[in-house]
Write an enzyme that holds these catalytic residues in place. Structure first.
Site: not given
Ligand code: BV8
Length: 233
Positions: A90, A108, A119
């Site tokens: 991701q 992503h 284009c």
């Molecule tokens: C989609 C790129 C249809 C940009 C990102 C309303 C309108 C439209 C869509 C939606 C809506 N409501 C809900 C949705 C669906 C939406 C969604 O899921 N929203 C959420 C908020 C509810 N999804 C979308 O819109 C997706 N598209 O649905 O299109 C579709 C559906 C199905 C099939 C086809 C099409 C598009 C989502 C992509 C958005 N872009 N990023 C950018 O990076 O700026 S999302 C963003 O969150 C990042 O990409 C990131 O990767 C992603 C997930 O977060 P995580 O990677 O999990 O990071 P997070 O901080 O949350 O967690 C970190 C974890 O690591 C923690 O658990 C922590 O404990 C752990 N950690 C920390 N330190 C360590 C560690 N683990 C190990 N070691 C460590 N040291």
């Protein structure tokens, strides 16, 4: 053995890139709906460009960590045994590639690439972006954007991801909070097809209960240990 690994921001946290939803994570300081949606880019392109320019510069100063390197080693070792590692991330950083992973599915998108909305050309991009920068391909300005998938946009390589997921013997989620779909739904998909699942995370994610197995701790320690165990059993 065919393994499908999904990584999130946690795998790059120890490389200094920060995460999204942890304490002082990116989305606790910036509003994703104001910076990571196509509507936000249409309304405030300068603000969105500044946000990604800052992240691009941070990435260029970051290095892969032991978790990235262990997964690159696993890819080679499994292939040598007739198995496979399908690495889906991701993350929009290139730390998996810089650690040596050959095939990385960036569902992503990629921060070090730009796409021209005029284009359609996608190209490597390490410098700052702005509305003034002309597209090197069509020469038009104002159309270049980061090649990342924003909320509401279709993730990339979805067909290949589902094919690889359903062909896996094991699904492992590493460093992800399990809060963004469709990635967060992969564990349900795997379970529904009788595929074993494991979560490797700093602490239990939003969907921890859905996993058959789990290991908790910093990825730079838990991932190399897990890879070693898989490769020696
Ligand atoms: C989609 C790129 C249809 C940009 C990102 C309303 C309108 C439209 C869509 C939606 C809506 N409501 C809900 C949705 C669906 C939406 C969604 O899921 N929203 C959420 C908020 C509810 N999804 C979308 O819109 C997706 N598209 O649905 O299109 C579709 C559906 C199905 C099939 C086809 C099409 C598009 C989502 C992509 C958005 N872009 N990023 C950018 O990076 O700026 S999302 C963003 O969150 C990042 O990409 C990131 O990767 C992603 C997930 O977060 P995580 O990677 O999990 O990071 P997070 O901080 O949350 O967690 C970190 C974890 O690591 C923690 O658990 C922590 O404990 C752990 N950690 C920390 N330190 C360590 C560690 N683990 C190990 N070691 C460590 N040291």
């Amino acid at each position: 053995m065919n393994i499908f690994v999904l990584t999130g921001a946690g795998v790059s946290a120890e490389s200094g890139l920060g995460t999204f939803r942890d304490k002082d994570g990116l989305w606790t300081r910036f509003d994703p709906m104001k910076l990571a949606t196509p509507e936000a880019f249409a309304q405030n392109p300068d603000e969105v460009h500044a946000f990604y320019n800052m992240r691009r510069q941070n990435l260029l100063a970051a290095e892969p960590n032991a978790a990235h390197r262990a997964l690159a080693h696993m890819e080679t070792a499994l292939a040598e045994r007739g198995g496979s590692l399908f690495l889906c991330t991701q993350n929009i950083d290139d730390l998996h590639e810089r650690a040596g992973s050959q095939r990385v599915a960036h569902m992503h998108g990629e921060l070090l690439k730009a796409r021209c909305t005029a284009c359609g050309e996608t190209m490597p991009w390490l410098k700052d972006l702005s509305v003034e920068v002309p597209c090197p391909s069509c020469r038009r300005s104002g159309g270049l954007r980061p090649h990342v998938v924003w909320f509401g946009e279709m993730p990339l390589e979805m067909d290949a991801l589902y094919d690889a997921l359903l062909a896996a013997d094991l699904f492992v989620a590493i460093g992800t909070s399990g809060s963004v779909y469709p990635a967060a739904g992969f564990v349900t998909e795997a379970q529904g097809h009788g595929i074993r699942t494991c979560e490797i995370n700093l602490d239990p994610s939003d969907n921890a209960r859905q996993f058959d197995d789990a290991r908790y701790g910093p990825a730079s320690a838990t991932v190399p240990t897990w890879v070693e165990q898989v490769l020696t059993t």
